[in-house]
Design an enzyme around this catalytic site. Structure first.
Site, PDB file in Angstrom:
ATOM      1  N   GLU A   7       6.568  -6.442   3.997  1.00  0.00           N
ATOM      2  CA  GLU A   7       5.131  -6.690   4.193  1.00  0.00           C
ATOM      3  C   GLU A   7       4.741  -6.291   5.598  1.00  0.00           C
ATOM      4  O   GLU A   7       4.491  -7.116   6.477  1.00  0.00           O
ATOM      5  CB  GLU A   7       4.768  -8.160   3.912  1.00  0.00           C
ATOM      6  CG  GLU A   7       3.254  -8.342   3.787  1.00  0.00           C
ATOM      7  CD  GLU A   7       2.796  -9.790   3.696  1.00  0.00           C
ATOM      8  OE1 GLU A   7       3.435 -10.578   2.973  1.00  0.00           O
ATOM      9  OE2 GLU A   7       1.802 -10.121   4.369  1.00  0.00           O
ATOM     10  N   HIS A   9       2.275  -3.808   7.841  1.00  0.00           N
ATOM     11  CA  HIS A   9       0.971  -3.179   7.603  1.00  0.00           C
ATOM     12  C   HIS A   9       0.610  -2.101   8.617  1.00  0.00           C
ATOM     13  O   HIS A   9       1.036  -2.138   9.764  1.00  0.00           O
ATOM     14  CB  HIS A   9      -0.111  -4.252   7.623  1.00  0.00           C
ATOM     15  CG  HIS A   9       0.143  -5.373   6.674  1.00  0.00           C
ATOM     16  ND1 HIS A   9       0.323  -5.184   5.321  1.00  0.00           N
ATOM     17  CD2 HIS A   9       0.302  -6.707   6.876  1.00  0.00           C
ATOM     18  CE1 HIS A   9       0.529  -6.352   4.734  1.00  0.00           C
ATOM     19  NE2 HIS A   9       0.541  -7.294   5.655  1.00  0.00           N
ATOM     20  N   HIS A 163      -0.971  -9.243  -2.240  1.00  0.00           N
ATOM     21  CA  HIS A 163      -1.180  -9.659  -0.849  1.00  0.00           C
ATOM     22  C   HIS A 163      -2.524 -10.371  -0.731  1.00  0.00           C
ATOM     23  O   HIS A 163      -3.462 -10.050  -1.454  1.00  0.00           O
ATOM     24  CB  HIS A 163      -1.136  -8.413   0.054  1.00  0.00           C
ATOM     25  CG  HIS A 163      -1.259  -8.725   1.497  1.00  0.00           C
ATOM     26  ND1 HIS A 163      -2.491  -8.839   2.126  1.00  0.00           N
ATOM     27  CD2 HIS A 163      -0.316  -8.966   2.440  1.00  0.00           C
ATOM     28  CE1 HIS A 163      -2.277  -9.135   3.401  1.00  0.00           C
ATOM     29  NE2 HIS A 163      -0.980  -9.215   3.618  1.00  0.00           N
ATOM     30  N   ASP A 284       5.461  -9.363   8.335  1.00  0.00           N
ATOM     31  CA  ASP A 284       3.983  -9.376   8.303  1.00  0.00           C
ATOM     32  C   ASP A 284       3.406  -8.785   9.591  1.00  0.00           C
ATOM     33  O   ASP A 284       2.338  -9.175  10.050  1.00  0.00           O
ATOM     34  CB  ASP A 284       3.407 -10.779   8.052  1.00  0.00           C
ATOM     35  CG  ASP A 284       2.019 -10.753   7.392  1.00  0.00           C
ATOM     36  OD1 ASP A 284       1.448  -9.654   7.259  1.00  0.00           O
ATOM     37  OD2 ASP A 284       1.517 -11.824   7.030  1.00  0.00           O
TER      38      ASP A 284
HETATM   39 MN    MN Z   1       0.249  -9.440   5.427  1.00  0.00          MN
END
Ligand code: MN
Length: 340
Positions: A7, A9, A163, A284
Protein backbone atom coordinates in the site's frame (compact mmCIF):
# COMPACT_ATOMS: atom_id res chain seq x y z
CA UNK A 1 14.89 -9.60 5.35
CA UNK A 2 13.75 -7.92 2.16
CA UNK A 3 10.14 -6.97 2.60
CA UNK A 4 7.41 -6.56 0.00
CA UNK A 5 5.01 -3.64 0.59
CA UNK A 6 1.57 -3.30 -1.01
CA UNK A 7 0.00 0.00 0.00
CA UNK A 8 2.50 2.53 -1.27
CA UNK A 9 1.08 5.57 -3.01
CA UNK A 10 2.10 8.00 -5.72
CA UNK A 11 0.47 10.87 -7.58
CA UNK A 12 0.86 12.53 -10.96
CA UNK A 13 1.50 16.31 -11.09
CA UNK A 14 -1.69 16.87 -13.10
CA UNK A 15 -3.78 15.44 -10.23
CA UNK A 16 -2.04 17.34 -7.42
CA UNK A 17 -5.04 19.65 -6.89
CA UNK A 18 -7.33 16.64 -6.35
CA UNK A 19 -5.75 15.28 -3.15
CA UNK A 20 -7.85 16.31 -0.13
CA UNK A 21 -6.27 18.14 2.79
CA UNK A 22 -6.10 14.96 4.88
CA UNK A 23 -3.79 16.38 7.57
CA UNK A 24 -2.35 19.74 8.60
CA UNK A 25 -1.16 21.93 5.70
CA UNK A 26 2.49 21.67 6.74
CA UNK A 27 2.48 17.86 6.80
CA UNK A 28 0.35 17.71 3.64
CA UNK A 29 2.90 19.79 1.76
CA UNK A 30 5.60 17.21 2.48
CA UNK A 31 3.25 14.32 1.59
CA UNK A 32 2.32 15.92 -1.74
CA UNK A 33 6.01 16.32 -2.58
CA UNK A 34 6.77 12.71 -1.70
CA UNK A 35 3.77 11.42 -3.69
CA UNK A 36 5.38 12.76 -6.86
CA UNK A 37 8.77 11.16 -6.22
CA UNK A 38 9.15 7.82 -7.97
CA UNK A 39 12.92 7.76 -8.01
CA UNK A 40 15.90 8.35 -5.77
CA UNK A 41 14.25 9.56 -2.55
CA UNK A 42 11.62 6.80 -2.53
CA UNK A 43 14.24 4.13 -3.28
CA UNK A 44 16.45 5.47 -0.47
CA UNK A 45 13.49 5.28 1.94
CA UNK A 46 12.88 1.69 0.84
CA UNK A 47 16.54 0.83 1.36
CA UNK A 48 16.56 2.39 4.83
CA UNK A 49 13.40 0.44 5.74
CA UNK A 50 14.51 -2.92 4.31
CA UNK A 51 11.76 -2.91 1.68
CA UNK A 52 12.84 -4.71 -1.49
CA UNK A 53 9.71 -4.23 -3.52
CA UNK A 54 6.83 -1.72 -3.46
CA UNK A 55 3.53 -2.17 -5.24
CA UNK A 56 2.59 1.37 -6.25
CA UNK A 57 -0.92 2.81 -6.47
CA UNK A 58 -2.49 6.16 -7.33
CA UNK A 59 -3.35 8.05 -4.14
CA UNK A 60 -6.95 8.38 -2.91
CA UNK A 61 -9.48 9.28 -4.24
CA UNK A 62 -7.72 9.06 -7.60
CA UNK A 63 -9.85 7.86 -10.50
CA UNK A 64 -12.77 7.11 -8.13
CA UNK A 65 -13.20 10.86 -7.61
CA UNK A 66 -13.78 11.69 -11.30
CA UNK A 67 -17.41 12.51 -11.95
CA UNK A 68 -17.24 12.19 -15.75
CA UNK A 69 -16.97 8.53 -16.86
CA UNK A 70 -15.20 9.40 -20.13
CA UNK A 71 -12.57 11.42 -18.29
CA UNK A 72 -12.21 8.60 -15.76
CA UNK A 73 -11.49 6.10 -18.53
CA UNK A 74 -8.91 8.37 -20.18
CA UNK A 75 -7.23 9.37 -16.90
CA UNK A 76 -6.99 5.76 -15.72
CA UNK A 77 -5.32 4.65 -18.96
CA UNK A 78 -2.84 7.52 -18.82
CA UNK A 79 -2.07 6.88 -15.14
CA UNK A 80 -1.48 3.19 -15.78
CA UNK A 81 0.73 3.86 -18.79
CA UNK A 82 2.83 6.27 -16.70
CA UNK A 83 3.04 3.76 -13.85
CA UNK A 84 4.16 1.09 -16.31
CA UNK A 85 7.02 3.37 -17.40
CA UNK A 86 8.02 3.91 -13.75
CA UNK A 87 8.00 0.15 -13.12
CA UNK A 88 10.04 -0.42 -16.30
CA UNK A 89 12.80 1.87 -15.00
CA UNK A 90 13.06 -0.14 -11.74
CA UNK A 91 11.43 -3.54 -12.37
CA UNK A 92 13.17 -5.19 -9.40
CA UNK A 93 11.96 -2.51 -6.95
CA UNK A 94 8.52 -1.43 -8.18
CA UNK A 95 5.32 -3.16 -9.23
CA UNK A 96 1.94 -1.71 -10.14
CA UNK A 97 -1.66 -1.80 -9.03
CA UNK A 98 -4.02 -0.58 -11.74
CA UNK A 99 -6.15 2.53 -11.29
CA UNK A 100 -9.61 1.71 -12.64
CA UNK A 101 -12.51 3.77 -14.07
CA UNK A 102 -15.34 1.99 -12.26
CA UNK A 103 -17.69 4.74 -13.42
CA UNK A 104 -17.85 2.43 -16.49
CA UNK A 105 -17.69 -1.17 -15.15
CA UNK A 106 -17.06 -2.76 -18.56
CA UNK A 107 -14.24 -0.29 -19.26
CA UNK A 108 -12.78 -1.00 -15.81
CA UNK A 109 -12.79 -4.74 -16.54
CA UNK A 110 -11.06 -4.16 -19.87
CA UNK A 111 -8.49 -1.81 -18.30
CA UNK A 112 -7.74 -4.33 -15.54
CA UNK A 113 -7.14 -7.00 -18.17
CA UNK A 114 -4.88 -4.68 -20.17
CA UNK A 115 -2.90 -3.75 -17.06
CA UNK A 116 -2.40 -7.37 -16.00
CA UNK A 117 -1.80 -9.04 -19.36
CA UNK A 118 0.06 -6.24 -21.19
CA UNK A 119 1.61 -4.01 -18.48
CA UNK A 120 2.47 -6.79 -16.00
CA UNK A 121 0.56 -5.24 -13.10
CA UNK A 122 -0.26 -7.31 -10.02
CA UNK A 123 -3.92 -6.39 -9.53
CA UNK A 124 -5.84 -3.19 -8.85
CA UNK A 125 -6.27 -0.73 -6.02
CA UNK A 126 -9.60 1.09 -5.86
CA UNK A 127 -10.23 4.02 -3.54
CA UNK A 128 -13.66 3.21 -2.12
CA UNK A 129 -16.93 3.98 -3.89
CA UNK A 130 -16.76 5.65 -7.26
CA UNK A 131 -18.38 9.01 -7.92
CA UNK A 132 -20.84 9.11 -10.76
CA UNK A 133 -22.25 12.29 -12.32
CA UNK A 134 -21.51 14.47 -9.24
CA UNK A 135 -19.51 14.56 -6.02
CA UNK A 136 -22.55 13.66 -3.89
CA UNK A 137 -23.37 10.41 -5.70
CA UNK A 138 -21.38 7.22 -5.23
CA UNK A 139 -21.56 3.65 -6.47
CA UNK A 140 -20.52 0.81 -4.16
CA UNK A 141 -19.20 -2.35 -5.75
CA UNK A 142 -21.73 -4.85 -4.42
CA UNK A 143 -24.22 -3.74 -7.10
CA UNK A 144 -24.84 -6.18 -9.95
CA UNK A 145 -23.59 -3.57 -12.45
CA UNK A 146 -20.10 -4.53 -11.21
CA UNK A 147 -20.43 -8.29 -11.73
CA UNK A 148 -18.71 -8.04 -15.10
CA UNK A 149 -15.75 -6.35 -13.39
CA UNK A 150 -15.50 -8.85 -10.53
CA UNK A 151 -15.85 -11.75 -12.94
CA UNK A 152 -12.82 -10.45 -14.85
CA UNK A 153 -10.76 -9.95 -11.69
CA UNK A 154 -11.52 -13.53 -10.64
CA UNK A 155 -10.70 -14.89 -14.10
CA UNK A 156 -7.38 -12.98 -14.17
CA UNK A 157 -6.61 -14.33 -10.66
CA UNK A 158 -5.51 -10.94 -9.36
CA UNK A 159 -6.56 -9.28 -6.08
CA UNK A 160 -8.39 -5.99 -5.76
CA UNK A 161 -7.18 -3.77 -2.92
CA UNK A 162 -10.13 -1.89 -1.38
CA UNK A 163 -8.50 1.32 -0.15
CA UNK A 164 -10.29 4.03 1.90
CA UNK A 165 -11.76 7.34 0.91
CA UNK A 166 -13.94 9.72 2.89
CA UNK A 167 -17.73 9.16 3.03
CA UNK A 168 -20.19 10.90 0.72
CA UNK A 169 -21.47 14.23 2.01
CA UNK A 170 -24.84 12.62 2.74
CA UNK A 171 -23.16 10.16 5.13
CA UNK A 172 -21.15 12.70 7.13
CA UNK A 173 -23.83 13.94 9.54
CA UNK A 174 -22.53 12.11 12.60
CA UNK A 175 -19.17 13.89 12.21
CA UNK A 176 -20.66 17.40 12.30
CA UNK A 177 -18.39 19.63 14.37
CA UNK A 178 -15.62 17.01 14.35
CA UNK A 179 -13.43 17.52 11.27
CA UNK A 180 -10.55 15.99 13.23
CA UNK A 181 -12.21 12.57 12.85
CA UNK A 182 -11.95 12.55 9.06
CA UNK A 183 -9.49 10.56 6.96
CA UNK A 184 -7.22 7.99 8.54
CA UNK A 185 -8.27 8.99 12.07
CA UNK A 186 -11.69 7.32 11.78
CA UNK A 187 -13.95 8.00 8.74
CA UNK A 188 -11.75 5.91 6.42
CA UNK A 189 -12.16 2.93 8.73
CA UNK A 190 -15.97 3.09 8.97
CA UNK A 191 -16.36 3.71 5.25
CA UNK A 192 -14.09 0.89 4.13
CA UNK A 193 -15.25 -1.70 6.66
CA UNK A 194 -18.86 -1.01 5.68
CA UNK A 195 -18.02 -1.31 1.99
CA UNK A 196 -16.33 -4.66 2.62
CA UNK A 197 -19.41 -5.86 4.53
CA UNK A 198 -21.60 -4.80 1.59
CA UNK A 199 -19.48 -7.04 -0.67
CA UNK A 200 -19.79 -9.98 1.74
CA UNK A 201 -23.51 -9.68 2.46
CA UNK A 202 -24.44 -9.14 -1.21
CA UNK A 203 -23.44 -12.72 -2.03
CA UNK A 204 -20.59 -11.49 -4.27
CA UNK A 205 -18.23 -14.18 -2.99
CA UNK A 206 -20.80 -16.93 -3.55
CA UNK A 207 -21.03 -15.82 -7.18
CA UNK A 208 -17.23 -15.43 -7.51
CA UNK A 209 -15.73 -17.72 -4.84
CA UNK A 210 -12.11 -17.34 -6.00
CA UNK A 211 -12.21 -13.54 -5.78
CA UNK A 212 -9.59 -11.93 -3.54
CA UNK A 213 -9.98 -8.53 -1.86
CA UNK A 214 -7.23 -6.89 0.22
CA UNK A 215 -7.94 -4.49 3.08
CA UNK A 216 -5.33 -2.23 4.63
CA UNK A 217 -4.90 -1.06 8.23
CA UNK A 218 -5.12 -4.60 9.64
CA UNK A 219 -8.57 -5.13 8.15
CA UNK A 220 -10.29 -1.84 9.06
CA UNK A 221 -11.45 -3.37 12.43
CA UNK A 222 -13.27 -6.29 10.74
CA UNK A 223 -11.09 -9.09 12.19
CA UNK A 224 -11.98 -7.96 15.72
CA UNK A 225 -15.69 -7.51 15.00
CA UNK A 226 -16.35 -10.37 12.62
CA UNK A 227 -17.64 -12.84 15.18
CA UNK A 228 -20.33 -10.46 16.41
CA UNK A 229 -21.26 -9.35 12.90
CA UNK A 230 -21.60 -12.95 11.69
CA UNK A 231 -23.35 -14.05 14.88
CA UNK A 232 -26.05 -11.39 14.59
CA UNK A 233 -26.30 -11.49 10.78
CA UNK A 234 -27.26 -15.17 11.04
CA UNK A 235 -30.51 -14.06 12.74
CA UNK A 236 -31.62 -11.69 9.95
CA UNK A 237 -33.91 -14.20 8.26
CA UNK A 238 -35.18 -13.23 4.82
CA UNK A 239 -32.70 -10.32 4.63
CA UNK A 240 -29.83 -12.78 4.17
CA UNK A 241 -28.57 -12.84 0.55
CA UNK A 242 -25.36 -14.81 1.17
CA UNK A 243 -24.79 -18.57 1.47
CA UNK A 244 -22.09 -19.00 4.10
CA UNK A 245 -21.29 -17.68 7.58
CA UNK A 246 -19.77 -14.21 7.09
CA UNK A 247 -16.56 -15.36 8.77
CA UNK A 248 -16.06 -17.73 5.83
CA UNK A 249 -15.61 -14.84 3.41
CA UNK A 250 -13.17 -12.99 5.66
CA UNK A 251 -11.04 -16.13 5.94
CA UNK A 252 -11.24 -17.21 2.29
CA UNK A 253 -11.65 -14.08 0.17
CA UNK A 254 -9.72 -11.43 2.11
CA UNK A 255 -6.16 -10.53 2.97
CA UNK A 256 -5.22 -7.65 5.24
CA UNK A 257 -2.09 -5.53 5.41
CA UNK A 258 -0.25 -3.78 8.21
CA UNK A 259 -0.49 -0.36 6.49
CA UNK A 260 -0.72 2.50 8.98
CA UNK A 261 -1.41 0.20 11.93
CA UNK A 262 1.93 -0.47 13.57
CA UNK A 263 0.82 -2.05 16.82
CA UNK A 264 1.79 -5.56 17.91
CA UNK A 265 -1.28 -6.24 20.05
CA UNK A 266 -3.52 -5.42 17.07
CA UNK A 267 -1.42 -7.57 14.75
CA UNK A 268 -1.64 -10.48 17.19
CA UNK A 269 -5.43 -10.18 17.35
CA UNK A 270 -5.60 -10.08 13.55
CA UNK A 271 -3.43 -13.20 13.24
CA UNK A 272 -5.51 -14.95 15.90
CA UNK A 273 -8.63 -14.38 13.79
CA UNK A 274 -7.29 -14.77 10.24
CA UNK A 275 -4.01 -16.65 10.59
CA UNK A 276 -0.53 -15.43 9.62
CA UNK A 277 -1.06 -16.58 6.02
CA UNK A 278 -3.62 -13.81 5.42
CA UNK A 279 -1.58 -10.84 6.65
CA UNK A 280 0.82 -8.85 4.46
CA UNK A 281 3.35 -6.15 5.22
CA UNK A 282 2.71 -2.56 4.04
CA UNK A 283 3.60 0.93 5.23
CA UNK A 284 1.11 3.39 3.57
CA UNK A 285 3.87 5.72 2.39
CA UNK A 286 3.98 8.70 2.19
CA UNK A 287 1.07 9.19 4.60
CA UNK A 288 3.10 7.05 7.00
CA UNK A 289 6.86 6.61 7.36
CA UNK A 290 8.40 3.49 5.83
CA UNK A 291 11.04 3.55 8.54
CA UNK A 292 8.52 3.77 11.39
CA UNK A 293 6.57 0.89 9.86
CA UNK A 294 9.68 -1.23 9.46
CA UNK A 295 11.25 -0.35 12.81
CA UNK A 296 8.06 -1.62 14.41
CA UNK A 297 7.62 -4.71 12.23
CA UNK A 298 11.25 -5.83 12.22
CA UNK A 299 11.40 -5.65 16.02
CA UNK A 300 7.87 -6.77 16.93
CA UNK A 301 7.57 -9.83 19.18
CA UNK A 302 6.75 -12.28 16.37
CA UNK A 303 8.25 -15.66 15.64
CA UNK A 304 10.57 -15.72 12.63
CA UNK A 305 8.18 -17.89 10.64
CA UNK A 306 5.30 -15.41 10.94
CA UNK A 307 7.60 -12.45 10.27
CA UNK A 308 8.80 -14.07 7.04
CA UNK A 309 5.24 -14.90 5.96
CA UNK A 310 3.94 -11.38 6.59
CA UNK A 311 7.11 -9.67 5.37
CA UNK A 312 7.38 -11.37 1.98
CA UNK A 313 6.33 -15.05 1.68
CA UNK A 314 2.57 -14.40 1.57
CA UNK A 315 3.07 -11.66 -1.02
CA UNK A 316 5.16 -13.96 -3.19
CA UNK A 317 2.35 -16.54 -3.10
CA UNK A 318 -0.34 -13.95 -3.86
CA UNK A 319 1.68 -12.24 -6.61
CA UNK A 320 3.58 -14.98 -8.46
CA UNK A 321 4.86 -12.50 -11.06
CA UNK A 322 6.96 -10.53 -8.57
CA UNK A 323 10.50 -10.95 -9.95
CA UNK A 324 12.65 -13.79 -8.64
CA UNK A 325 15.21 -12.98 -5.95
CA UNK A 326 13.02 -10.49 -4.11
CA UNK A 327 12.16 -11.14 -0.51
CA UNK A 328 14.65 -13.95 0.01
CA UNK A 329 17.18 -11.80 1.81
CA UNK A 330 20.13 -13.11 -0.20
CA UNK A 331 22.55 -10.91 -2.03
CA UNK A 332 21.09 -9.79 -5.32
CA UNK A 333 23.15 -7.04 -6.93
CA UNK A 334 20.36 -5.81 -9.18
CA UNK A 335 18.31 -4.99 -6.10
CA UNK A 336 20.68 -2.17 -5.22
CA UNK A 337 21.77 -0.97 -1.81
CA UNK A 338 20.53 -2.61 1.35
CA UNK A 339 20.59 -1.36 4.87
CA UNK A 340 20.37 -4.81 6.43
MN1 MN B 1 -3.21 4.34 1.95
Amino acid sequence: MGKIALEEHFNLPEFSDEVPQYVSPEIMKDINRRLLDLGAERLAEMDAAGIDFSLLSLTSPGIQGKIDPKRAVADAARTNDTLAEVVATNPTRFGGFAALPLQDPAAAAAELERCVTQLGFHGALVNGYTNIKDADTGWYYDHERFWTFWERAEALRVPVYLHPRDPLAGNQGIYEGHPELFGAVWTFTVETATHALRLMTSGLFDRFPKLTVILGHLGETLPFNMWRIAHRAAAMGDLIKFDKPLTHYLLNNFYVTTSGNFHTQTLNATMAEMGADRVLYSSDYPYESMREASDWFDNAALNDNDRAKIGHLNARRLFPNIPEGIGHGESAPELGRRSR
